[in-house]
Motif scaffolding. Structure first.
Motif, PDB file in Angstrom:
ATOM      1  N   LEU A 124      -4.195   5.630  -2.283  1.00  0.00           N
ATOM      2  CA  LEU A 124      -4.572   6.639  -3.272  1.00  0.00           C
ATOM      3  C   LEU A 124      -6.070   6.518  -3.530  1.00  0.00           C
ATOM      4  N   ALA A 125      -6.759   7.636  -3.446  1.00  0.00           N
ATOM      5  CA  ALA A 125      -8.202   7.629  -3.668  1.00  0.00           C
ATOM      6  C   ALA A 125      -8.543   8.676  -4.710  1.00  0.00           C
ATOM      7  N   VAL A 126      -9.373   8.280  -5.663  1.00  0.00           N
ATOM      8  CA  VAL A 126      -9.880   9.242  -6.651  1.00  0.00           C
ATOM      9  C   VAL A 126     -11.148   9.838  -6.065  1.00  0.00           C
ATOM     10  N   THR A 127     -11.263  11.155  -6.092  1.00  0.00           N
ATOM     11  CA  THR A 127     -12.411  11.804  -5.466  1.00  0.00           C
ATOM     12  C   THR A 127     -12.925  12.974  -6.295  1.00  0.00           C
ATOM     13  N   ASP A 128     -14.238  13.181  -6.196  1.00  0.00           N
ATOM     14  CA  ASP A 128     -14.845  14.368  -6.803  1.00  0.00           C
ATOM     15  C   ASP A 128     -15.051  15.459  -5.755  1.00  0.00           C
ATOM     16  N   GLY A 129     -14.464  15.258  -4.597  1.00  0.00           N
ATOM     17  CA  GLY A 129     -14.597  16.234  -3.524  1.00  0.00           C
ATOM     18  C   GLY A 129     -15.404  15.662  -2.381  1.00  0.00           C
ATOM     19  N   GLU A 130     -16.251  14.684  -2.713  1.00  0.00           N
ATOM     20  CA  GLU A 130     -17.120  14.112  -1.697  1.00  0.00           C
ATOM     21  C   GLU A 130     -17.081  12.578  -1.745  1.00  0.00           C
ATOM     22  N   ARG A 131     -17.387  12.028  -2.919  1.00  0.00           N
ATOM     23  CA  ARG A 131     -17.330  10.578  -3.068  1.00  0.00           C
ATOM     24  C   ARG A 131     -15.875  10.154  -3.294  1.00  0.00           C
ATOM     25  N   VAL A 132     -15.549   8.916  -2.871  1.00  0.00           N
ATOM     26  CA  VAL A 132     -14.185   8.437  -3.075  1.00  0.00           C
ATOM     27  C   VAL A 132     -14.176   7.037  -3.663  1.00  0.00           C
ATOM     28  N   ARG A 133     -13.161   6.780  -4.461  1.00  0.00           N
ATOM     29  CA  ARG A 133     -12.906   5.432  -4.954  1.00  0.00           C
ATOM     30  C   ARG A 133     -11.461   5.098  -4.602  1.00  0.00           C
ATOM     31  N   LEU A 134     -11.289   4.213  -3.618  1.00  0.00           N
ATOM     32  CA  LEU A 134      -9.924   3.829  -3.265  1.00  0.00           C
ATOM     33  C   LEU A 134      -9.325   2.991  -4.386  1.00  0.00           C
ATOM     34  N   LEU A 135      -8.092   3.243  -4.712  1.00  0.00           N
ATOM     35  CA  LEU A 135      -7.368   2.409  -5.670  1.00  0.00           C
ATOM     36  C   LEU A 135      -6.648   1.322  -4.857  1.00  0.00           C
ATOM     37  N   PRO A 136      -6.150   0.279  -5.535  1.00  0.00           N
ATOM     38  CA  PRO A 136      -5.442  -0.749  -4.767  1.00  0.00           C
ATOM     39  C   PRO A 136      -4.293  -0.116  -3.970  1.00  0.00           C
ATOM     40  N   PRO A 137      -4.107  -0.544  -2.727  1.00  0.00           N
ATOM     41  CA  PRO A 137      -3.053   0.044  -1.891  1.00  0.00           C
ATOM     42  C   PRO A 137      -1.668  -0.354  -2.388  1.00  0.00           C
ATOM     43  N   ALA A 138      -0.679   0.444  -2.009  1.00  0.00           N
ATOM     44  CA  ALA A 138       0.694   0.178  -2.459  1.00  0.00           C
ATOM     45  C   ALA A 138       1.685   0.504  -1.349  1.00  0.00           C
ATOM     46  N   ARG A 139       2.867  -0.047  -1.503  1.00  0.00           N
ATOM     47  CA  ARG A 139       3.976   0.327  -0.606  1.00  0.00           C
ATOM     48  C   ARG A 139       5.097   0.868  -1.453  1.00  0.00           C
ATOM     49  N   ASP A 140       5.638   2.006  -1.028  1.00  0.00           N
ATOM     50  CA  ASP A 140       6.705   2.703  -1.742  1.00  0.00           C
ATOM     51  C   ASP A 140       8.024   2.428  -1.023  1.00  0.00           C
ATOM     52  N   TYR A 141       9.091   2.238  -1.767  1.00  0.00           N
ATOM     53  CA  TYR A 141      10.427   2.045  -1.183  1.00  0.00           C
ATOM     54  C   TYR A 141      11.200   3.326  -1.411  1.00  0.00           C
ATOM     55  N   LYS A 142      11.235   4.175  -0.362  1.00  0.00           N
ATOM     56  CA  LYS A 142      11.672   5.559  -0.555  1.00  0.00           C
ATOM     57  C   LYS A 142      13.178   5.778  -0.513  1.00  0.00           C
ATOM     58  N   ARG A 143      13.865   4.935   0.261  1.00  0.00           N
ATOM     59  CA  ARG A 143      15.303   5.190   0.423  1.00  0.00           C
ATOM     60  C   ARG A 143      16.078   4.691  -0.785  1.00  0.00           C
ATOM     61  N   ALA A 144      17.259   5.270  -0.964  1.00  0.00           N
ATOM     62  CA  ALA A 144      18.055   4.974  -2.153  1.00  0.00           C
ATOM     63  C   ALA A 144      18.622   3.552  -2.150  1.00  0.00           C
ATOM     64  N   LEU A 145      18.900   3.004  -0.962  1.00  0.00           N
ATOM     65  CA  LEU A 145      19.679   1.757  -0.909  1.00  0.00           C
ATOM     66  C   LEU A 145      18.897   0.613  -0.284  1.00  0.00           C
ATOM     67  N   ASP A 146      19.364  -0.603  -0.552  1.00  0.00           N
ATOM     68  CA  ASP A 146      18.736  -1.811  -0.014  1.00  0.00           C
ATOM     69  C   ASP A 146      18.625  -1.721   1.503  1.00  0.00           C
TER      70      ASP A 146
END
Ligand code: AMP
Ligand code: GLY
Length: 420
Positions: free
Chosen positions: A196-218
């Motif tokens: 995820l990066a915050v941007t004003d359209g040109e400059r960017v500030r990356l936020l700490p990276p993450a991993r998402d667990y998308k599926r419903a089950l283990d």
């Protein structure tokens, strides 16, 4: 008195945004529209996130110093455009720029143009052509609705008949407009990463990276959901990799958006697969991820308000935030049956005990107050974040919180953090 901020949305992401903004020294007041039971009653604005007219009228009256939009639907409907026209500072892309998320077909075309690595694909407006293409496509195969479908418009399968049935369902209107254009896509192998990066359209500030667990089950089984948990930082997201993502993916996309005359400001969220050939884009989102935000925002030091307001003004101050050492891990507690049908209105117990634990944050999602009690009111009910010096500590704390919270039919994954 401090600045006044409106957060639009009702999920745990918006609760986390409101909570984190309220920690900033500049911020005096945070409202959430419509919010949930996690937000004090006096700070809730009883307007749906998609009620553009109502929100605009409210904002014209109250003049918040900044509006932060959580979900994609109000962005895709043009909330940021309307607020800007009314002279209100708003963090989030215009309707045209938000099409980077709202139209997977557009995102794909733009990536092709800008040379951004992504899965091979073809897009179809015609059912028979799609079925013909699918007939000899290698398996597994990925079938997607082009439009917004809350993470549910995607099928990854190695069963050709199932893929065909999904194509038919999409064209028959199961997802309404979202399914009118269908993408058939090459299957990419490898772990996923959310940048995820915050941007004003040109400059960017990356936020700490993450991993998402998308599926419903283990074990990553079961249907896709909006997200059942998240961890930050994943061990495979090195500085070098993030630099590559910024240079080869985020910057070229922002440049292409500017060239189109639709500069993108807000959160540019790249959903990636770390393939043997390097990171490739699965999708872009035009907003904070949910549940990624609940793991990422607690890791920020400095002023989130200053970061978002500066981006909204078009003059990003990337140094407004820093990153705390350590890790965060978020477990989503969902209603039994989610992402399919589920019942609501069950009392939620144990919230105060869980919130009192060291290093535990409770973010509400689908909750409401009924007769003075917190009850379930949605598919994803709570997001419980543990913070720690290590991922293991963060995980232990998050699950300690989860075990104290009870509601009828509660369902959560036991393996959040595995493979992080
Ligand atoms: P999307 O909405 O495009 O991010 O897709 C939702 C989820 O489906 C992704 O997070 C992946 O887990 C999976 N997925 C989507 N596209 C692919 C692909 N080309 N290869 C493998 N998995 C995919
Ligand atoms: N966690 C996935 C999303 O926010 O789209």
């Amino acid at each position: 008195m401090g600045v006044r901020v409106l957060v639009v949305g009702s999920g745990a992401r918006e609760h986390a945004l409101a909570w984190r903004l309220a920690l900033d020294p500049e911020v005096g007041r945070v409202w959430v529209a419509p919010g949930n039971a996690g937000i004090p009653r006096e700070d809730r604005v009883p307007l749906a996130a998609t009620d553009l007219e109502g929100l605009l009228a409210w904002a014209r009256r109250e003049r918040p110093d900044l509006t932060v939009v959580g979900p994609e639907a109000p962005l895709a409907a043009g909330l940021a455009d309307r607020f800007r026209e009314a002279g209100l500072l708003v963090f989030g892309p215009t309707r045209e720029a938000a099409r980077l998320e709202a139209s997977k077909a557009l995102a794909k075309a733009l990536m092709r143009e800008a040379g951004v690595p992504t899965a091979d694909f073809r897009s179809f407006d015609d059912e028979l052509e799609a079925l013909r293409y699918l007939a000899d496509h290698p398996l597994p195969v990925v079938v997607k609705a082009s439009g917004l479908a809350a993470g549910k418009g995607v099928l990854v399968t190695d069963d050709r008949a199932e893929a065909q049935a999904f194509v038919r369902a999409l064209f028959s209107g199961r997802f309404g407009e979202a399914g009118r254009t269908v993408l058939i896509e090459e299957f990419l192998k490898g772990p996923e990463l959310s940048v995820l990066a915050v941007t004003d359209g040109e400059r960017v500030r990356l936020l700490p990276p993450a991993r998402d667990y998308k599926r419903a089950l283990d074990g990553g089984r079961g249907p896709n959901t909006g997200g059942m948990g998240a961890c930050s930082p994943p061990s495979d997201a090195s500085e070098a990799l993030l630099g590559q993502v910024e240079a080869a993916i985020l910057r070229p996309v922002l440049k292409a958006m500017r060239a189109r005359g639709t500069p993108f400001t807000g959160v540019l969220y790249a959903g990636l697969k770390l393939t043997p050939e390097g990171p490739k884009v699965l999708e872009f989102n035009a907003r904070f991820g949910d549940p990624e935000a609940q793991a990422v925002l607690p890791r920020l030091s400095g002023s989130l308000y200053r970061l978002l307001a500066s981006a909204a003004r078009g003059a990003l101050e990337p140094e407004a935030v820093g990153v705390r050492p350590g890790a965060a891990l978020t477990v989503v507690m969902a209603s039994g049956g989610y992402p399919g049908s589920y019942r609501t209105g069950f009392p939620v117990e144990g919230l105060a005990e869980a919130a009192a634990l060291e290093g535990v944050l409770i973010f509400h999602a689908g909750t409401e107050v009924e007769g003075g009690r917190v009850v379930t009111a949605g598919g994803r009910v709570l997001a419980i974040t543990g913070m720690g010096a290590t991922l293991e500590e963060a995980r232990a704390r998050a699950y300690r919180g989860v075990r104290l919270v009870r509601f009828s039919g509660a369902h959560y994954r036991r393996d959040i953090g595995e493979g992080c």
